[in-house]
Design a protein around this motif. Structure first.
Motif, PDB file in Angstrom:
ATOM      1  N   PHE A  66      25.829  72.075  71.238  1.00  0.00           N
ATOM      2  CA  PHE A  66      26.069  70.648  71.471  1.00  0.00           C
ATOM      3  C   PHE A  66      25.152  69.793  70.614  1.00  0.00           C
ATOM      4  O   PHE A  66      25.581  68.818  69.978  1.00  0.00           O
ATOM      5  N   ALA A  67      23.856  70.143  70.571  1.00  0.00           N
ATOM      6  CA  ALA A  67      22.896  69.369  69.785  1.00  0.00           C
ATOM      7  C   ALA A  67      23.234  69.397  68.297  1.00  0.00           C
ATOM      8  O   ALA A  67      23.112  68.389  67.595  1.00  0.00           O
ATOM      9  N   ALA A  68      23.683  70.565  67.801  1.00  0.00           N
ATOM     10  CA  ALA A  68      24.049  70.673  66.383  1.00  0.00           C
ATOM     11  C   ALA A  68      25.277  69.824  66.066  1.00  0.00           C
ATOM     12  O   ALA A  68      25.341  69.170  65.021  1.00  0.00           O
ATOM     13  N   THR A  69      26.248  69.817  66.972  1.00  0.00           N
ATOM     14  CA  THR A  69      27.441  68.983  66.777  1.00  0.00           C
ATOM     15  C   THR A  69      27.053  67.511  66.724  1.00  0.00           C
ATOM     16  O   THR A  69      27.530  66.757  65.864  1.00  0.00           O
ATOM     17  N   ALA A  70      26.188  67.091  67.642  1.00  0.00           N
ATOM     18  CA  ALA A  70      25.745  65.696  67.672  1.00  0.00           C
ATOM     19  C   ALA A  70      24.972  65.342  66.407  1.00  0.00           C
ATOM     20  O   ALA A  70      25.171  64.267  65.818  1.00  0.00           O
ATOM     21  N   ALA A  71      24.094  66.244  65.961  1.00  0.00           N
ATOM     22  CA  ALA A  71      23.318  65.983  64.746  1.00  0.00           C
ATOM     23  C   ALA A  71      24.232  65.860  63.532  1.00  0.00           C
ATOM     24  O   ALA A  71      24.014  65.012  62.655  1.00  0.00           O
ATOM     25  N   GLY A  72      25.247  66.708  63.463  1.00  0.00           N
ATOM     26  CA  GLY A  72      26.176  66.639  62.344  1.00  0.00           C
ATOM     27  C   GLY A  72      26.984  65.363  62.333  1.00  0.00           C
ATOM     28  O   GLY A  72      27.374  64.862  61.271  1.00  0.00           O
ATOM     29  N   ALA A  73      27.244  64.794  63.519  1.00  0.00           N
ATOM     30  CA  ALA A  73      28.063  63.582  63.603  1.00  0.00           C
ATOM     31  C   ALA A  73      27.295  62.326  63.202  1.00  0.00           C
ATOM     32  O   ALA A  73      27.908  61.343  62.771  1.00  0.00           O
ATOM     33  N   VAL A  74      25.971  62.337  63.338  1.00  0.00           N
ATOM     34  CA  VAL A  74      25.173  61.123  63.115  1.00  0.00           C
ATOM     35  C   VAL A  74      25.367  60.499  61.727  1.00  0.00           C
ATOM     36  O   VAL A  74      25.486  59.272  61.613  1.00  0.00           O
ATOM     37  N   PRO A  75      25.412  61.285  60.627  1.00  0.00           N
ATOM     38  CA  PRO A  75      25.596  60.642  59.312  1.00  0.00           C
ATOM     39  C   PRO A  75      26.861  59.802  59.195  1.00  0.00           C
ATOM     40  O   PRO A  75      26.946  58.931  58.325  1.00  0.00           O
ATOM     41  N   ASP A  88      36.992  70.024  52.977  1.00  0.00           N
ATOM     42  CA  ASP A  88      37.600  71.353  53.001  1.00  0.00           C
ATOM     43  C   ASP A  88      36.565  72.440  52.736  1.00  0.00           C
ATOM     44  O   ASP A  88      36.627  73.526  53.309  1.00  0.00           O
ATOM     45  N   THR A  89      35.605  72.152  51.858  1.00  0.00           N
ATOM     46  CA  THR A  89      34.545  73.124  51.580  1.00  0.00           C
ATOM     47  C   THR A  89      33.667  73.338  52.797  1.00  0.00           C
ATOM     48  O   THR A  89      33.314  74.477  53.144  1.00  0.00           O
ATOM     49  N   LEU A  90      33.310  72.245  53.494  1.00  0.00           N
ATOM     50  CA  LEU A  90      32.480  72.347  54.689  1.00  0.00           C
ATOM     51  C   LEU A  90      33.204  73.102  55.801  1.00  0.00           C
ATOM     52  O   LEU A  90      32.609  73.946  56.488  1.00  0.00           O
ATOM     53  N   LEU A  91      34.487  72.808  55.971  1.00  0.00           N
ATOM     54  CA  LEU A  91      35.247  73.526  56.987  1.00  0.00           C
ATOM     55  C   LEU A  91      35.412  75.004  56.614  1.00  0.00           C
ATOM     56  O   LEU A  91      35.417  75.877  57.480  1.00  0.00           O
ATOM     57  N   GLY A  92      35.557  75.292  55.317  1.00  0.00           N
ATOM     58  CA  GLY A  92      35.607  76.681  54.872  1.00  0.00           C
ATOM     59  C   GLY A  92      34.306  77.404  55.188  1.00  0.00           C
ATOM     60  O   GLY A  92      34.320  78.574  55.620  1.00  0.00           O
ATOM     61  N   LEU A  93      33.178  76.724  54.983  1.00  0.00           N
ATOM     62  CA  LEU A  93      31.873  77.290  55.331  1.00  0.00           C
ATOM     63  C   LEU A  93      31.812  77.622  56.814  1.00  0.00           C
ATOM     64  O   LEU A  93      31.378  78.716  57.211  1.00  0.00           O
ATOM     65  N   ALA A  94      32.277  76.687  57.648  1.00  0.00           N
ATOM     66  CA  ALA A  94      32.284  76.922  59.092  1.00  0.00           C
ATOM     67  C   ALA A  94      33.199  78.092  59.453  1.00  0.00           C
ATOM     68  O   ALA A  94      32.856  78.928  60.301  1.00  0.00           O
ATOM     69  N   ALA A  95      34.358  78.178  58.794  1.00  0.00           N
ATOM     70  CA  ALA A  95      35.295  79.268  59.074  1.00  0.00           C
ATOM     71  C   ALA A  95      34.682  80.622  58.730  1.00  0.00           C
ATOM     72  O   ALA A  95      34.836  81.597  59.476  1.00  0.00           O
ATOM     73  N   GLY A  96      33.988  80.698  57.595  1.00  0.00           N
ATOM     74  CA  GLY A  96      33.362  81.955  57.199  1.00  0.00           C
ATOM     75  C   GLY A  96      32.311  82.413  58.192  1.00  0.00           C
ATOM     76  O   GLY A  96      32.224  83.600  58.534  1.00  0.00           O
ATOM     77  N   LEU A 205      24.821  76.346  63.306  1.00  0.00           N
ATOM     78  CA  LEU A 205      24.835  75.919  61.899  1.00  0.00           C
ATOM     79  C   LEU A 205      26.205  75.411  61.486  1.00  0.00           C
ATOM     80  O   LEU A 205      26.331  74.385  60.805  1.00  0.00           O
ATOM     81  N   GLN A 206      27.260  76.112  61.884  1.00  0.00           N
ATOM     82  CA  GLN A 206      28.595  75.673  61.479  1.00  0.00           C
ATOM     83  C   GLN A 206      29.050  74.449  62.273  1.00  0.00           C
ATOM     84  O   GLN A 206      29.963  73.745  61.864  1.00  0.00           O
ATOM     85  N   ASP A 207      28.392  74.172  63.416  1.00  0.00           N
ATOM     86  CA  ASP A 207      28.731  72.970  64.173  1.00  0.00           C
ATOM     87  C   ASP A 207      28.284  71.694  63.450  1.00  0.00           C
ATOM     88  O   ASP A 207      28.839  70.615  63.709  1.00  0.00           O
TER      89      ASP A 207
END
Length: 308
Positions: A66-75, A88-96, A205-207
């Motif tokens: 949850f904290a990682a998701t919130a941190a990623g949303a702040v920017p 698409d690159t970021l989502l690919g990173l998360a998928a991997g 990390l992927q969140d």
């Protein structure tokens, strides 16, 4: 942007959909009752102060997601948007990372635990395979019966035309985050940090890029920057809730542990194959998305080696 008030029509849409898919509806209904019972059982143990190491670790792992998701949303407060190629690159990173986590932190420990519990590699493998298909069936049922919409896809599910686009996005996010939380909870079901820690690190990390992508998509749907960030961050609450469910799922019978690991892996692999990879290839950025996937897979392998 609110859910339309035509509740009877939404209910009628759902019932018609259930009548045309009776076995899927029955399976999803049964799974929902089991899920609710397991969640309430775990939550009551936390509230009563009877949480063991598995429950404490699982809840902390879910809160980390949850904290990682919130941190990623702040920017997204300051970014008007990101390019489709970057997204698409970021989502690919998360998928991997999700694929590697499913392999190294769920399926392999599940096979080892299954063989140890049953005394047979064959029966242990079959237990994991059973869980794998249960996870796929769970996500298929949720995908069929929950109205939602993905970033670059059309609306799905019964009654989706009666629900605002913002809430369709929110429901889609919840579908993504639930299996991640379940995976965290299942990985800590034995209180084993060597299984749970690398998986939780990978998911957290992927969140971060996932949280950013969701917040930017919500801004593009017309929400104010602050509201988009708050909703994207709140979507991460599905991870501690899913973690409580995952611990409850795997802390009963001994054989439930490898089955639970397989279930969590099946749910995550389904999300990656059914939703994330098609999203990353929709705009013609297959190469950067695939390179991102390979990088994410490699990062997770290193985490599993160093933390496992």
């Amino acid at each position: 942007m609110e859910v339309a008030r035509e509740t009877p029509s939404l209910r009628a849409d759902w019932l018609r959909h259930a009548q045309s898919h009776p076995f899927t509806a029955l399976g999803l209904g049964s799974a929902t009752l089991v899920v609710l019972w397991l969640f309430l059982s775990s939550a009551s143990r936390v509230l009563a102060g009877e949480a063991d190491d598995a429950l404490r670790y699982g809840l902390l792992g879910g809160l980390a997601g949850f904290a990682a998701t919130a941190a990623g949303a702040v920017p997204a407060l300051f970014l008007r948007g990101i390019s489709n190629r970057t997204e698409d690159t970021l989502l690919g990173l998360a998928a991997g990372m999700m694929l590697a986590a499913s392999s190294f932190s769920l399926l392999l420990p599940g096979l080892e635990a299954g063989a140890e519990i049953t005394g047979s590699r064959v029966w242990g493998g079959l237990a994991v395979v059973l869980g794998l298909f249960l996870g796929v069936l769970l996500m298929l049922g949720l995908d069929q019966f929950t109205p939602h919409e993905h970033v670059h896809g059309g609306p799905c599910g019964p009654g989706c035309e009666r629900v605002s686009r913002v809430w369709l996005f929110v429901l889609a996010i919840a579908l993504h985050n639930l299996p991640e939380g379940m995976a965290i909870g299942v990985s800590f079901a034995r209180g084993d940090l060597s299984v749970g820690l690398p998986l939780t690190s990978a998911i957290a990390l992927q969140d971060i890029p996932e949280g950013l992508a969701v917040a930017v998509a919500l801004r593009a749907a017309g929400l104010t920057p602050l509201r988009a960030v708050l909703i994207a961050a709140a979507s991460g609450l599905m991870e501690p809730l899913g973690a409580l469910l995952g611990v409850g799922l795997s802390s009963g019978l001994a054989i439930a542990y490898p089955i639970g690991l397989g279930l969590a892996a099946g749910a995550m692999i389904f999300v990656v194959s059914h939703e994330v990879i098609p999203e990353t290839h929709r705009n013609g950025h297959q190469t950067p998305a695939t390179l991102g996937l390979m990088a994410g897979f490699a990062v997770m392998m290193v985490l599993d080696t160093t933390l496992g």
